[in-house]
Design an enzyme around this catalytic site. Structure first.
Site, PDB file in Angstrom:
ATOM      1  N   ARG A   1       0.858  -1.181   0.000  1.00 59.50           N
ATOM      2  CA  ARG A   1       0.000   0.000   0.000  1.00 59.50           C
ATOM      3  C   ARG A   1       0.894   1.231   0.000  1.00 59.50           C
ATOM      4  NH1 ARG A   1       2.379   1.792   3.717  1.00 59.50           N
ATOM      5  NH2 ARG A   1       0.808   3.394   4.003  1.00 59.50           N
ATOM      6  N   GLY A   2       0.275   2.369  -0.259  1.00 56.95           N
ATOM      7  CA  GLY A   2       1.020   3.603  -0.410  1.00 56.95           C
ATOM      8  C   GLY A   2       1.203   3.933  -1.883  1.00 56.95           C
TER       9      GLY A   2
ATOM     10  N   GLN B   1      -2.478   2.574  10.026  1.00 64.68           N
ATOM     11  CA  GLN B   1      -1.174   2.547   9.360  1.00 64.68           C
ATOM     12  C   GLN B   1      -0.139   3.395  10.099  1.00 64.68           C
ATOM     13  OE1 GLN B   1      -4.133   3.285   7.754  1.00 64.68           O
ATOM     14  NE2 GLN B   1      -4.015   2.739   5.599  1.00 64.68           N
TER      15      GLN B   1
ATOM     16  N   ASP C   1      -1.935  10.559  -2.208  1.00 66.83           N
ATOM     17  CA  ASP C   1      -2.147   9.519  -3.208  1.00 66.83           C
ATOM     18  C   ASP C   1      -2.485  10.096  -4.574  1.00 66.83           C
ATOM     19  OD1 ASP C   1      -2.435   6.596  -1.767  1.00 66.83           O
ATOM     20  OD2 ASP C   1      -2.876   8.254  -0.429  1.00 66.83           O
TER      21      ASP C   1
ATOM     22  N   LYS D   1      -4.968  10.027   2.767  1.00 63.91           N
ATOM     23  CA  LYS D   1      -5.722   9.179   3.688  1.00 63.91           C
ATOM     24  C   LYS D   1      -6.762   9.987   4.460  1.00 63.91           C
ATOM     25  CE  LYS D   1      -5.291   5.590   4.008  1.00 63.91           C
ATOM     26  NZ  LYS D   1      -6.036   4.527   3.298  1.00 63.91           N
TER      27      LYS D   1
END
Length: 371
Positions: free
Chosen positions: A54-55, A210, A251, A262
């Site tokens: 992820r990321g 996270q 993102d 996020k």
């Protein structure tokens, strides 16, 4: 980044078998450290969708390697059949996480490279070369983000007479979210490595935590002082002068400076604006959306499974367990991202330098992108 003294990237080709892509399973960190093998497009798509990787940057790099795996597994009886299979794999990968623009960028970059050569073996080779280039660029760009962003921390440190600089970050925009170094964390690591006292407020970042699980783990591996805080504590800290600087990742950021990140980032930006705390966003150029002007209304916002809100993982008696934290039968909504308008962003930290979160500022660093 070092893990127990050994350097790792977050994705790489297996040393003795370059047909296998290896990743760190982030879904079980920090409780366990395991490396997984990916050999099919379905496995790559699942790894992205299930947030095993992820990321923004790492999703892009994984998509690049996923296209290489697709090339390895595509039919070889004709060039057209090969390309049809590769394009279908690209659509499958792009459908996994709609908000992170690096994913589609990596798929399209690989397709363009492959379509530019003749011969299936040459097409497979160029797919591998492109995946490697995407990963190498991501690591290099993040390193350069650190070199540019550390100046912000140095300036605050001088103003404070060498007292620790308190940086608040949100979610995980660290090494684990990219191929190496990270974006929001790159200036922090650079400052720490230069001997500048720095302390990080780590938002837990519900619902997947996270921050508490990943950012805290990697900061600890690097020896950077930190404290985990509940998501709603940031505003209080800012009111009392306990935050010198906010740095987050993103993102997808429009060329006008609107930042999708996020969920919860927007609230931190509002609190920072109200308290006069600088709010910076760190990103490589692969995360810019060069087509969208209005990020609030033009960014696709991923809605994830409600179970992520209703249940939580943790360790009990040495075992990882999942527990329900809501009333039985309760329903939930799980929006993965929000958009922070450019007016709330002090500046953008990129591999080319720091700029204002405006169309003029962005195109000042990337004039070749102006249409």
């Amino acid at each position: 980044m070092n893990v127990h003294g050994k350097h790792y990237r977050t994705i790489w080709l297996k040393e003795d078998d370059p047909r296998v892509v290896q990743i760190i399973d982030q879904s079980i960190l920090p409780f366990k450290f395991e490396v997984l093998d990916l050999t099919t497009v379905d496995e790559v798509a699942h790894a992205i969708k299930a947030m095993i990787v992820r990321g923004a940057g790492l999703i892009g790099a994984t998509a690049g390697y996923g296209m290489y795996i697709a090339a390895l597994n595509a039919p070889r009886d004709s060039r057209e059949a090969f390309l049809v299979s590769l394009r279908a794999a690209g659509e499958q990968l792009k459908a996994t996480r709609p908000t992170a623009i690096n994913l589609a960028w990596a798929v399209e970059r690989t397709l363009a490279a492959v379509e530019g050569v003749q011969g299936i073996e040459a097409m497979i080779d160029i797919a591998q070369q492109t995946a490697t280039a995407i990963a190498d660029e991501d690591a290099d760009y993040c390193r350069r983000i650190g070199e540019h962003g550390v100046s912000l921390i140095e300036e605050i440190s001088k103003r404070k007479g060498g007292k620790p600089v308190n940086v608040l970050t949100h979610c995980n925009a660290g090494w684990l979210a990219f191929v190496d170094y990270g974006t929001a964390t790159a200036p922090i690591y650079a400052a720490h490595d230069k001997g500048i006292p720095v302390h990080v407020w780590v938002d837990e970042t519900r619902p997947r935590n996270q921050g508490a699980r990943l950012t805290a783990w990697e900061l600890g591996q690097h020896g950077v002082p930190f404290d985990i805080i509940a998501d709603n504590v940031g505003g209080h800290l800012m009111q009392h002068g306990l935050v010198d600087l906010v740095i987050t990742g993103t993102d997808r950021t429009t060329y006008t400076g609107d930042v999708a990140n996020k969920i919860g980032t927007y609230l931190k930006a509002l609190a920072a604006n109200d308290n006069g705390v600088p709010f910076y966003v760190a990103l490589p150029s692969s995360t810019f959306d060069w087509e969208t002007r209005d990020g609030v209304h033009g960014t696709p916002i991923e809605e994830r499974d409600a179970t992520e809100v209703i249940y939580m993982d943790g360790v009990h008696d040495g075992e990882v367990v999942t527990v329900r934290i809501t009333p039985e039968g309760a329903t939930a909504k799980n929006y993965g991202f929000d958009v922070t308008p450019a007016r709330l962003v002090t500046g953008l930290i990129t591999e080319r330098g720091i700029c204002a979160a405006t169309e003029e500022g962005v195109f000042g660093l990337y004039p070749e992108k102006r249409k």
